[in-house]
Design a protein around this motif. Structure first.
Motif, PDB file in Angstrom:
ATOM      1  N   HIS A   2       0.837  -1.190   0.000  1.00  0.00           N
ATOM      2  CA  HIS A   2       0.000   0.000   0.000  1.00  0.00           C
ATOM      3  C   HIS A   2       0.877   1.246   0.000  1.00  0.00           C
ATOM      4  O   HIS A   2       2.009   1.234   0.473  1.00  0.00           O
ATOM      5  N   ALA A   3       0.343   2.341  -0.505  1.00  0.00           N
ATOM      6  CA  ALA A   3       1.086   3.608  -0.471  1.00  0.00           C
ATOM      7  C   ALA A   3       1.163   4.144   0.954  1.00  0.00           C
ATOM      8  O   ALA A   3       2.170   4.710   1.364  1.00  0.00           O
ATOM      9  N   ASN A   4       0.073   3.971   1.723  1.00  0.00           N
ATOM     10  CA  ASN A   4       0.013   4.412   3.115  1.00  0.00           C
ATOM     11  C   ASN A   4      -0.433   3.241   3.989  1.00  0.00           C
ATOM     12  O   ASN A   4      -1.161   2.362   3.529  1.00  0.00           O
ATOM     13  N   CYS A   5      -0.047   3.265   5.249  1.00  0.00           N
ATOM     14  CA  CYS A   5      -0.454   2.240   6.203  1.00  0.00           C
ATOM     15  C   CYS A   5      -1.958   2.384   6.467  1.00  0.00           C
ATOM     16  O   CYS A   5      -2.432   3.492   6.737  1.00  0.00           O
ATOM     17  N   PRO A   6      -2.722   1.282   6.412  1.00  0.00           N
ATOM     18  CA  PRO A   6      -4.157   1.379   6.637  1.00  0.00           C
ATOM     19  C   PRO A   6      -4.529   1.795   8.063  1.00  0.00           C
ATOM     20  O   PRO A   6      -5.570   2.408   8.275  1.00  0.00           O
ATOM     21  N   SER A   7      -3.691   1.514   9.048  1.00  0.00           N
ATOM     22  CA  SER A   7      -4.072   1.834  10.422  1.00  0.00           C
ATOM     23  C   SER A   7      -3.519   3.169  10.922  1.00  0.00           C
ATOM     24  O   SER A   7      -4.215   3.915  11.589  1.00  0.00           O
ATOM     25  N   CYS A   8      -2.281   3.512  10.578  1.00  0.00           N
ATOM     26  CA  CYS A   8      -1.700   4.756  11.109  1.00  0.00           C
ATOM     27  C   CYS A   8      -1.446   5.808  10.032  1.00  0.00           C
ATOM     28  O   CYS A   8      -0.970   6.889  10.325  1.00  0.00           O
ATOM     29  N   ASN A   9      -1.724   5.476   8.759  1.00  0.00           N
ATOM     30  CA  ASN A   9      -1.590   6.387   7.622  1.00  0.00           C
ATOM     31  C   ASN A   9      -0.144   6.841   7.386  1.00  0.00           C
ATOM     32  O   ASN A   9       0.093   7.894   6.820  1.00  0.00           O
ATOM     33  N   LEU A  10       0.849   6.038   7.819  1.00  0.00           N
ATOM     34  CA  LEU A  10       2.248   6.340   7.548  1.00  0.00           C
ATOM     35  C   LEU A  10       2.496   6.196   6.058  1.00  0.00           C
ATOM     36  O   LEU A  10       2.107   5.208   5.440  1.00  0.00           O
ATOM     37  N   ARG A  11       3.116   7.174   5.441  1.00  0.00           N
ATOM     38  CA  ARG A  11       3.474   7.091   4.026  1.00  0.00           C
ATOM     39  C   ARG A  11       4.751   6.271   3.938  1.00  0.00           C
ATOM     40  O   ARG A  11       5.786   6.639   4.492  1.00  0.00           O
ATOM     41  N   TYR A  12       4.690   5.141   3.228  1.00  0.00           N
ATOM     42  CA  TYR A  12       5.815   4.214   3.204  1.00  0.00           C
ATOM     43  C   TYR A  12       7.025   4.778   2.472  1.00  0.00           C
ATOM     44  O   TYR A  12       8.142   4.618   2.910  1.00  0.00           O
ATOM     45  N   GLU A  13       6.828   5.416   1.354  1.00  0.00           N
ATOM     46  CA  GLU A  13       7.959   5.946   0.585  1.00  0.00           C
ATOM     47  C   GLU A  13       8.122   7.412   0.943  1.00  0.00           C
ATOM     48  O   GLU A  13       7.454   8.279   0.395  1.00  0.00           O
TER      49      GLU A  13
END
Length: 83
Positions: A2-13
């Protein structure tokens, strides 16, 4: 992934090349996979030939590649994440 974490909305890249450090974690996983597979072959299959080692270790590493790819990035995120 995913582009963002579904639970904490952390942007991975976070920035280009951010996950280069995950390659080192992936390398550690790969070495562990190689050593455990070689240990099992040596002790439970009474030291087969070199070709059996190469084929078996390659197949196990290929099967575990999705695990290695995903979890090396996750562990790297845990190492650099500041809450």
């Amino acid at each position: 992934m995913h582009a963002n974490c579904p639970s904490c909305n952390l942007r991975y890249e976070k920035e280009p090349g951010n996950f280069y450090g995950a390659m080192y974690v992936s390398y550690g996983f790969s070495v562990g996979i190689f050593l455990v597979t070689a240990f099992i072959l040596y002790h439970f299959f009474s030291d087969p030939t070199l070709s059996v080692y190469l084929i078996t270790i390659s197949l196990v590493a290929l099967v575990l590649f999705p695990f290695n790819f995903r979890y090396s990035r996750v562990i790297f995120l845990y190492l650099i994440w500041k809450s």
